[in-house]
Design a protein around this motif. Structure first.
Motif, PDB file in Angstrom:
ATOM      1  N   LYS A   1       0.823  -1.208   0.000  1.00  0.00           N
ATOM      2  CA  LYS A   1       0.000   0.000   0.000  1.00  0.00           C
ATOM      3  C   LYS A   1       0.858   1.258   0.000  1.00  0.00           C
ATOM      4  CE  LYS A   1      -3.758  -2.420   2.358  1.00  0.00           C
ATOM      5  NZ  LYS A   1      -4.497  -2.606   3.623  1.00  0.00           N
ATOM      6  N   ALA A   2       1.972   1.231   0.735  1.00  0.00           N
ATOM      7  CA  ALA A   2       2.861   2.381   0.755  1.00  0.00           C
ATOM      8  C   ALA A   2       3.483   2.620  -0.624  1.00  0.00           C
ATOM      9  CB  ALA A   2       3.957   2.179   1.800  1.00  0.00           C
ATOM     10  N   THR A   3       3.831   1.533  -1.321  1.00  0.00           N
ATOM     11  CA  THR A   3       4.380   1.670  -2.669  1.00  0.00           C
ATOM     12  C   THR A   3       3.352   2.257  -3.621  1.00  0.00           C
ATOM     13  OG1 THR A   3       5.880  -0.198  -2.318  1.00  0.00           O
ATOM     14  CG2 THR A   3       5.418   0.420  -4.595  1.00  0.00           C
ATOM     15  N   ARG A   4       2.111   1.792  -3.534  1.00  0.00           N
ATOM     16  CA  ARG A   4       1.062   2.345  -4.382  1.00  0.00           C
ATOM     17  C   ARG A   4       0.824   3.820  -4.071  1.00  0.00           C
ATOM     18  NH1 ARG A   4      -3.256  -2.661  -3.772  1.00  0.00           N
ATOM     19  NH2 ARG A   4      -2.085  -4.191  -4.983  1.00  0.00           N
ATOM     20  N   GLY A   5       0.895   4.173  -2.772  1.00  0.00           N
ATOM     21  CA  GLY A   5       0.727   5.569  -2.407  1.00  0.00           C
ATOM     22  C   GLY A   5       1.837   6.438  -2.955  1.00  0.00           C
ATOM     23  N   ALA A   6       3.087   5.955  -2.877  1.00  0.00           N
ATOM     24  CA  ALA A   6       4.211   6.723  -3.412  1.00  0.00           C
ATOM     25  C   ALA A   6       4.114   6.860  -4.928  1.00  0.00           C
ATOM     26  CB  ALA A   6       5.532   6.051  -3.021  1.00  0.00           C
ATOM     27  N   GLU A   7       3.668   5.806  -5.608  1.00  0.00           N
ATOM     28  CA  GLU A   7       3.499   5.878  -7.064  1.00  0.00           C
ATOM     29  C   GLU A   7       2.351   6.811  -7.432  1.00  0.00           C
ATOM     30  OE1 GLU A   7       2.997   1.869  -8.311  1.00  0.00           O
ATOM     31  OE2 GLU A   7       5.164   1.436  -8.333  1.00  0.00           O
ATOM     32  N   TRP A   8       1.305   6.820  -6.620  1.00  0.00           N
ATOM     33  CA  TRP A   8       0.215   7.762  -6.877  1.00  0.00           C
ATOM     34  C   TRP A   8       0.708   9.193  -6.758  1.00  0.00           C
ATOM     35  CZ3 TRP A   8      -1.573  11.244  -3.160  1.00  0.00           C
ATOM     36  CH2 TRP A   8      -2.694  12.002  -3.524  1.00  0.00           C
ATOM     37  N   TRP A   9       1.622   9.437  -5.820  1.00  0.00           N
ATOM     38  CA  TRP A   9       2.114  10.793  -5.583  1.00  0.00           C
ATOM     39  C   TRP A   9       3.196  11.192  -6.597  1.00  0.00           C
ATOM     40  CZ3 TRP A   9       0.508  15.007  -3.633  1.00  0.00           C
ATOM     41  CH2 TRP A   9       1.368  16.016  -3.212  1.00  0.00           C
ATOM     42  N   TRP A  10       4.189  10.328  -6.788  1.00  0.00           N
ATOM     43  CA  TRP A  10       5.322  10.673  -7.651  1.00  0.00           C
ATOM     44  C   TRP A  10       5.153  10.197  -9.091  1.00  0.00           C
ATOM     45  CZ3 TRP A  10       8.786  14.095  -6.229  1.00  0.00           C
ATOM     46  CH2 TRP A  10       9.024  14.304  -4.865  1.00  0.00           C
ATOM     47  N   GLY A  11       4.314   9.206  -9.299  1.00  0.00           N
ATOM     48  CA  GLY A  11       4.174   8.618 -10.625  1.00  0.00           C
ATOM     49  C   GLY A  11       4.851   7.266 -10.689  1.00  0.00           C
ATOM     50  N   GLU A  12       4.387   6.442 -11.611  1.00  0.00           N
ATOM     51  CA  GLU A  12       4.968   5.109 -11.759  1.00  0.00           C
ATOM     52  C   GLU A  12       6.379   5.200 -12.347  1.00  0.00           C
ATOM     53  OE1 GLU A  12       2.230   3.088 -14.262  1.00  0.00           O
ATOM     54  OE2 GLU A  12       0.701   2.839 -12.712  1.00  0.00           O
ATOM     55  N   ARG A  13       7.171   4.199 -12.055  1.00  0.00           N
ATOM     56  CA  ARG A  13       8.535   4.172 -12.575  1.00  0.00           C
ATOM     57  C   ARG A  13       8.561   3.586 -13.985  1.00  0.00           C
ATOM     58  NH1 ARG A  13      12.643   2.450  -7.695  1.00  0.00           N
ATOM     59  NH2 ARG A  13      12.127   4.169  -6.300  1.00  0.00           N
ATOM     60  N   LYS A  14       9.445   4.131 -14.803  1.00  0.00           N
ATOM     61  CA  LYS A  14       9.572   3.658 -16.182  1.00  0.00           C
ATOM     62  C   LYS A  14      10.467   2.420 -16.210  1.00  0.00           C
ATOM     63  CE  LYS A  14      10.689   5.220 -20.843  1.00  0.00           C
ATOM     64  NZ  LYS A  14      11.155   6.370 -21.670  1.00  0.00           N
ATOM     65  N   THR A  15       9.940   1.314 -16.695  1.00  0.00           N
ATOM     66  CA  THR A  15      10.682   0.071 -16.810  1.00  0.00           C
ATOM     67  C   THR A  15      10.430  -0.529 -18.187  1.00  0.00           C
ATOM     68  OG1 THR A  15       8.839  -1.222 -15.885  1.00  0.00           O
ATOM     69  CG2 THR A  15      10.469  -0.334 -14.330  1.00  0.00           C
ATOM     70  N   LYS A  16      11.109  -1.641 -18.456  1.00  0.00           N
ATOM     71  CA  LYS A  16      10.880  -2.331 -19.730  1.00  0.00           C
ATOM     72  C   LYS A  16       9.455  -2.861 -19.796  1.00  0.00           C
ATOM     73  CE  LYS A  16      15.686  -3.745 -20.471  1.00  0.00           C
ATOM     74  NZ  LYS A  16      16.609  -4.894 -20.665  1.00  0.00           N
ATOM     75  N   GLN A  17       8.948  -3.309 -18.642  1.00  0.00           N
ATOM     76  CA  GLN A  17       7.576  -3.813 -18.621  1.00  0.00           C
ATOM     77  C   GLN A  17       6.563  -2.675 -18.620  1.00  0.00           C
ATOM     78  OE1 GLN A  17       9.974  -4.724 -16.505  1.00  0.00           O
ATOM     79  NE2 GLN A  17      10.451  -6.780 -17.263  1.00  0.00           N
TER      80      GLN A  17
ATOM     81  N   TYR B   1      11.297   9.910  -3.310  1.00  0.00           N
ATOM     82  CA  TYR B   1      10.293   8.852  -3.494  1.00  0.00           C
ATOM     83  C   TYR B   1      10.327   7.864  -2.324  1.00  0.00           C
ATOM     84  CZ  TYR B   1       8.224   4.528  -5.307  1.00  0.00           C
ATOM     85  OH  TYR B   1       7.490   3.384  -5.459  1.00  0.00           O
ATOM     86  N   HIS B   2      11.526   7.384  -1.988  1.00  0.00           N
ATOM     87  CA  HIS B   2      11.640   6.390  -0.914  1.00  0.00           C
ATOM     88  C   HIS B   2      11.288   6.999   0.438  1.00  0.00           C
ATOM     89  CE1 HIS B   2      13.244   3.079  -3.281  1.00  0.00           C
ATOM     90  NE2 HIS B   2      14.035   3.940  -3.901  1.00  0.00           N
ATOM     91  N   ALA B   3      11.672   8.263   0.667  1.00  0.00           N
ATOM     92  CA  ALA B   3      11.351   8.901   1.946  1.00  0.00           C
ATOM     93  C   ALA B   3       9.843   9.084   2.109  1.00  0.00           C
ATOM     94  CB  ALA B   3      12.066  10.250   2.049  1.00  0.00           C
ATOM     95  N   VAL B   4       9.163   9.539   1.041  1.00  0.00           N
ATOM     96  CA  VAL B   4       7.709   9.710   1.109  1.00  0.00           C
ATOM     97  C   VAL B   4       7.029   8.359   1.269  1.00  0.00           C
ATOM     98  CG1 VAL B   4       5.670  10.422  -0.211  1.00  0.00           C
ATOM     99  CG2 VAL B   4       7.677  11.884  -0.142  1.00  0.00           C
ATOM    100  N   ARG B   5       7.552   7.327   0.609  1.00  0.00           N
ATOM    101  CA  ARG B   5       6.974   5.980   0.762  1.00  0.00           C
ATOM    102  C   ARG B   5       7.051   5.540   2.224  1.00  0.00           C
ATOM    103  NH1 ARG B   5       8.735   0.950   1.474  1.00  0.00           N
ATOM    104  NH2 ARG B   5       7.564  -0.795   0.557  1.00  0.00           N
ATOM    105  N   THR B   6       8.184   5.801   2.875  1.00  0.00           N
ATOM    106  CA  THR B   6       8.325   5.437   4.290  1.00  0.00           C
ATOM    107  C   THR B   6       7.343   6.216   5.153  1.00  0.00           C
ATOM    108  OG1 THR B   6      10.669   4.929   3.972  1.00  0.00           O
ATOM    109  CG2 THR B   6       9.933   5.345   6.227  1.00  0.00           C
ATOM    110  N   MET B   7       7.177   7.514   4.879  1.00  0.00           N
ATOM    111  CA  MET B   7       6.238   8.311   5.673  1.00  0.00           C
ATOM    112  C   MET B   7       4.802   7.833   5.479  1.00  0.00           C
ATOM    113  SD  MET B   7       7.722  12.225   5.642  1.00  0.00           S
ATOM    114  CE  MET B   7       7.945  12.398   3.873  1.00  0.00           C
ATOM    115  N   ILE B   8       4.442   7.474   4.234  1.00  0.00           N
ATOM    116  CA  ILE B   8       3.099   6.954   3.985  1.00  0.00           C
ATOM    117  C   ILE B   8       2.891   5.635   4.733  1.00  0.00           C
ATOM    118  CG2 ILE B   8       1.588   5.983   2.204  1.00  0.00           C
ATOM    119  CD1 ILE B   8       2.707   8.013   0.254  1.00  0.00           C
ATOM    120  N   ARG B   9       3.902   4.771   4.721  1.00  0.00           N
ATOM    121  CA  ARG B   9       3.790   3.484   5.407  1.00  0.00           C
ATOM    122  C   ARG B   9       3.605   3.695   6.914  1.00  0.00           C
ATOM    123  NH1 ARG B   9       6.296  -0.606   8.071  1.00  0.00           N
ATOM    124  NH2 ARG B   9       6.090  -2.721   7.211  1.00  0.00           N
ATOM    125  N   ASN B  10       4.396   4.611   7.492  1.00  0.00           N
ATOM    126  CA  ASN B  10       4.269   4.879   8.923  1.00  0.00           C
ATOM    127  C   ASN B  10       2.893   5.455   9.254  1.00  0.00           C
ATOM    128  OD1 ASN B  10       6.873   3.998   9.281  1.00  0.00           O
ATOM    129  ND2 ASN B  10       7.773   6.037   9.238  1.00  0.00           N
TER     130      ASN B  10
END
Length: 360
Positions: free
Chosen positions: A213-229, A258-267
């Protein structure tokens, strides 16, 4: 060295065992470098030194901020062997908004001249730290995050360790067998544990759900990461707020943020805040990357809890010294952001997935 025991609790709390005072004040010319360049995220010390040398060339009597030192001169000032080594530092300063660089050609376009415009104020929409107070807010947030990470790792390691025998249980260490004299026999070296045995124990389902859920929240805020998939990632909520003029564009290290906001969302999810409250706190916070304290206050306000955090010293009184240039107080008004979802319940679908509202 002169030592003294007269150290205030306020300075001791902020600076620890470091005490900086003014020494001999020069009468020779000196160059001023603004604090926001010295504490900016994502630029190297060489780029900051380069900015100081460019600022040194500014002619205050001429009335503009344009300078024309050659790249050979700048490379010599920074003790660089090749002028090409200046390029990454110039690009960092230009990306930060500290300088503008213009290249003109002459002598039949066979030679080129560099002209630099040195900015002493941050660009419009700059979201990095400008004062010491803002830098310390971000610094202590990172320290708290690292402390929490280490405590969590130690707790997980303690759960996986075998229980120690209780006192009086009769379980004692077996004495070592004496080696026979003259045999020359030695005990074979203990084999190392395989890598699989040294790995951390798997997380519980609750911990895994919080991570997801924290990862989804961070992606909602910052945007999804660009990958090959995922070659065409979905932009984050920040892009919409920036386009609407409701939030300045973030110019720092996006990966770290991104990682710092993900941690704050998780907490926040673990503390019991729902997805709607967290989303509202981020949107109304006015910053793409808030400090830990700013985020906690924003979550409390979004949940309807009033926050009145006055600046006081360690004794509860107002600090005896409150110079704006030292404490970094910013005397400017910030327009309150409107509620982006005035007609919707707060925990519907702010992170893009309804199940995030069931966290905690």
């Amino acid at each position: 060295m002169i030592t003294t025991d007269d150290t205030s609790a306020e300075l001791d709390e902020v600076f620890g065992d470091v005490d900086i005072v003014a020494g001999r004040m020069p009468e020779v010319p000196f160059t001023q470098v603004p604090n926001w360049v010295l504490i900016a995220d994502g630029i190297k010390p060489q780029a900051q030194a380069l900015y100081a040398h460019l600022a040194m060339h500014v002619n205050s009597q001429r009335g503009d901020k344009k300078v024309w030192p050659t790249q050979r001169v700048l490379a010599a000032r920074l003790k660089l062997n090749r002028v090409q080594s200046l390029t990454p530092y110039l690009e960092q300063l230009e990306e930060l908004g500290a300088i503008d660089m213009q290249i003109s050609r002459y002598a039949g376009k066979m030679r080129q001249r560099y002209k630099y415009t040195v900015h002493f104020l941050p660009p419009e929409g700059y979201a990095g730290p400008v004062t010491q107070a803002e830098w310390y807010d971000a610094y202590w947030a990172r320290e708290e995050e690292e402390k929490a990470r280490k405590e969590s790792a130690a707790e997980e390691q303690g759960k996986s360790a075998p229980p120690r025998p209780a006192a009086g249980s009769g379980q004692t260490k077996q004495p070592k067998k004496p080696k026979a004299a003259g045999t020359g026999a030695t005990k074979p070296a203990a084999a190392k544990k395989p890598a699989a045995a040294r790995t951390k124990p798997p997380k519980s389902e609750e911990e895994q759900a919080l991570d997801t859920k924290a990862t989804r929240g961070a992606e909602w805020w910052w945007g999804e990461r660009k990958t090959k998939q995922n070659p065409d990632p979905k932009p984050g909520r920040i892009e919409t707020l920036v386009a609407e003029g409701k939030m300045p564009r973030y110019v720092g290290n996006k990966s770290s943020a991104y990682h710092a906001v993900r941690t704050m969302i998780r907490n926040a999810l673990k503390a019991g805040y729902d997805a709607g409250t967290i989303a509202k706190a981020l949107e109304n916070g006015g910053r793409a990357f808030p400090s830990q304290q700013q985020f906690e206050d924003a979550c409390a306000r979004a949940a309807g809890v009033p926050v009145d955090r006055a600046r006081t010293g360690a004794s509860g009184r107002a600090p005896s010294y409150d110079d704006d240039a030292t404490w970094g107080a910013r005397k400017r008004q910030k327009a309150a952001l409107p509620d982006p979802h005035p007609d919707q319940p707060g925990d519907e679908d702010e992170f893009g997935l309804r199940d995030l509202a069931d966290s905690a």
